[in-house]
Design a protein around this motif. Structure first.
Motif, PDB file in Angstrom:
ATOM      1  N   SER A 293       0.845  -1.199   0.000  1.00  0.00           N
ATOM      2  CA  SER A 293       0.000   0.000   0.000  1.00  0.00           C
ATOM      3  C   SER A 293       0.882   1.251   0.000  1.00  0.00           C
TER       4      SER A 293
ATOM      5  N   LYS B  48     -18.625  -9.519   4.595  1.00  0.00           N
ATOM      6  CA  LYS B  48     -17.758  -9.667   5.771  1.00  0.00           C
ATOM      7  C   LYS B  48     -18.561 -10.370   6.859  1.00  0.00           C
TER       8      LYS B  48
ATOM      9  N   ARG C 188     -12.247  -7.854   6.799  1.00  0.00           N
ATOM     10  CA  ARG C 188     -12.240  -7.176   5.508  1.00  0.00           C
ATOM     11  C   ARG C 188     -13.181  -7.951   4.581  1.00  0.00           C
ATOM     12  N   LYS C 189     -13.406  -7.449   3.375  1.00  0.00           N
ATOM     13  CA  LYS C 189     -14.282  -8.144   2.422  1.00  0.00           C
ATOM     14  C   LYS C 189     -13.802  -9.572   2.177  1.00  0.00           C
TER      15      LYS C 189
ATOM     16  N   GLU D  43     -13.719 -11.954   4.356  1.00  0.00           N
ATOM     17  CA  GLU D  43     -13.125 -12.578   5.529  1.00  0.00           C
ATOM     18  C   GLU D  43     -14.180 -13.006   6.551  1.00  0.00           C
TER      19      GLU D  43
ATOM     20  N   THR E 108     -21.194  -5.987   7.011  1.00  0.00           N
ATOM     21  CA  THR E 108     -20.737  -7.031   7.926  1.00  0.00           C
ATOM     22  C   THR E 108     -21.918  -7.769   8.558  1.00  0.00           C
TER      23      THR E 108
END
Lengths: 272, 272
Positions: free
Chosen positions: A99, B61, B117-118, B120, B165
């Motif tokens: 990043s 999530k 996170r997305k 996970e 989420t």
């Protein structure tokens, strides 16, 4: 397979050439697939048992670094070798393209933040080695910088080792032909599309430069305290058997026992 | 077991009393241990399959929060419910006594850093709920602060939910008698000594105050977007079956499919 034969996959930096190890070697297999899978199940269970004591004792640290070209099986290794392991004691750290914040630090910064704590077994899916591989293949760093980095990496890993970390580095060695097949599978099979990235083809075009960069990295950074193993990985079963054996051997070399009971506890009574 | 019966373990904040759910309830079991374990194996495999698509799709999530008294089986749940899961797509975050650095921030700071996170699935072993439990039982915060925190927690969880989420909160409900047996086991069995902490006895002495603090927390923070489930956990098998079913239901409620293939890829050829 004893220690001696495992050592034939270990990089001796003084006289190492990547040609010494064939990607399609299957020496770790018995020739009988069912038997191979039964052995693998025993190995993963034995790893799980040792890892439980590692976690309970909370004294030693274990770091397994996985490197390899796209499709070489880094994800598959994690899934299969650690299938029996308790999520409590293992942790996976994946290093993708850095990043902006990571690039604003030295290349070891994000890696250091993820090293194992006492009692932990951490798997690196890619690692600080990308910083002497992809960046070298694309000439984003020059030779002088690469040489500084080999030394920096050796210094960093020696410090980790001196602080109680067992380091094992595995290169999943596949052939260019095997990668072609696996990339084609990702294009063809709906459940594998998500793994395909067209950019992987650009890196594939640089195959020979990658092999040179890997070979050089192994020569420069395979040390007593953090050895490289080159794992023939065209056969997934061969790969899983070898990595499991190497990891189990490392765990067996540690003086792992469950912690004892302090004398003071003998007086304890648990009341209603 | 269908959705309706799972809902009987879900906290309805308006009329909830902890007395409604018995720690030794075994309704999720069939009465036949072998059959129970076979069902559990099917459930964990189904969870693993859905989690693979969750990871591949990388859009949703999932956060599973585990709370419970010492020995209630938080570690055991992680080990058994996620035994089939690929380490690639799940992550465990354990919250122990906060460090000096963590205490120098608000109590949600270290928790926010660990949310999924997305793609996970993250399991919290303890959580921000300790900040309305242990601190309340010991009177380290007053009632006014506790009330501010219930609201802060609801606001925080609503934001997570609105950001994609799925939140599931499970309380592993054991009886005081069951805890006595399990603590004694830790004192008696060499492979379990490492789990024993004499300080756990101090918290055990505050059992009733803990139950009051838990009940209150459930009443205040069981919401549509982040419901609490109270899991009868004296029986480990009952506990594992229930949590597996609740988690699987949540995964099945998500629109999970493997990502499709962009048309542009049809023209791609993987060269030698």
């Amino acid at each position: 397979m004893d220690k001696f034969s495992l050592s034939s996959y270990r990089v001796n930096p003084k006289k190492f050439s990547l040609k010494q190890i064939k990607p399609d070697d299957k020496s770790a297999r018995t020739g009988d697939k069912t038997e191979d899978l039964a052995i693998l199940a025993q190995l993963t269970e034995a790893i799980n048992e040792r890892q439980d004591v590692l976690h309970a004792k909370a004294e030693h640290k274990v770091l397994l670094i996985l490197q390899g070209m796209d499709t070489s099986g880094k994800d598959g290794t994690v899934k299969q070798v650690f299938s029996a392991c308790d999520p409590l004691g293992i942790r996976l750290a994946s290093f993708k393209a850095p990043s902006e914040d990571e690039l604003a630090h030295d290349y070891l910064w994000r890696v250091h933040a993820q090293v194992p704590r006492k009692g932990e077994l951490v798997i690196f899916n890619r690692s600080h080695y990308e910083d002497v591989l992809i960046v070298k293949v694309h000439d984003w760093i020059d030779e002088a910088e690469a040489e500084r980095r080999y030394q920096q990496i050796n210094d960093f890993e020696r410090m980790l080792s001196e602080s109680g970390t067992t380091i094992i580095k595995c290169f999943l060695h596949i052939s260019k032909e095997e990668q072609q097949e696996r990339l084609q599978e990702r294009l063809d099979e709906p459940a594998k599309h998500w793994k395909f990235n067209p950019k992987d083809l650009d890196e594939r075009a640089l195959w020979d430069k990658y092999m040179q960069a890997y070979e050089r990295a192994f020569q420069e950074t395979s040390t007593d305290y953090a050895p490289w193993y080159v794992i023939p990985a065209d056969s997934k079963t061969n790969r899983n058997l070898l990595i499991s054996r190497i990891l189990l051997q490392a765990l067996e070399d540690l003086p792992l026992t469950y912690p004892g009971k302090p004398k003071a506890w003998n007086k304890l009574v648990i009341k209603d």
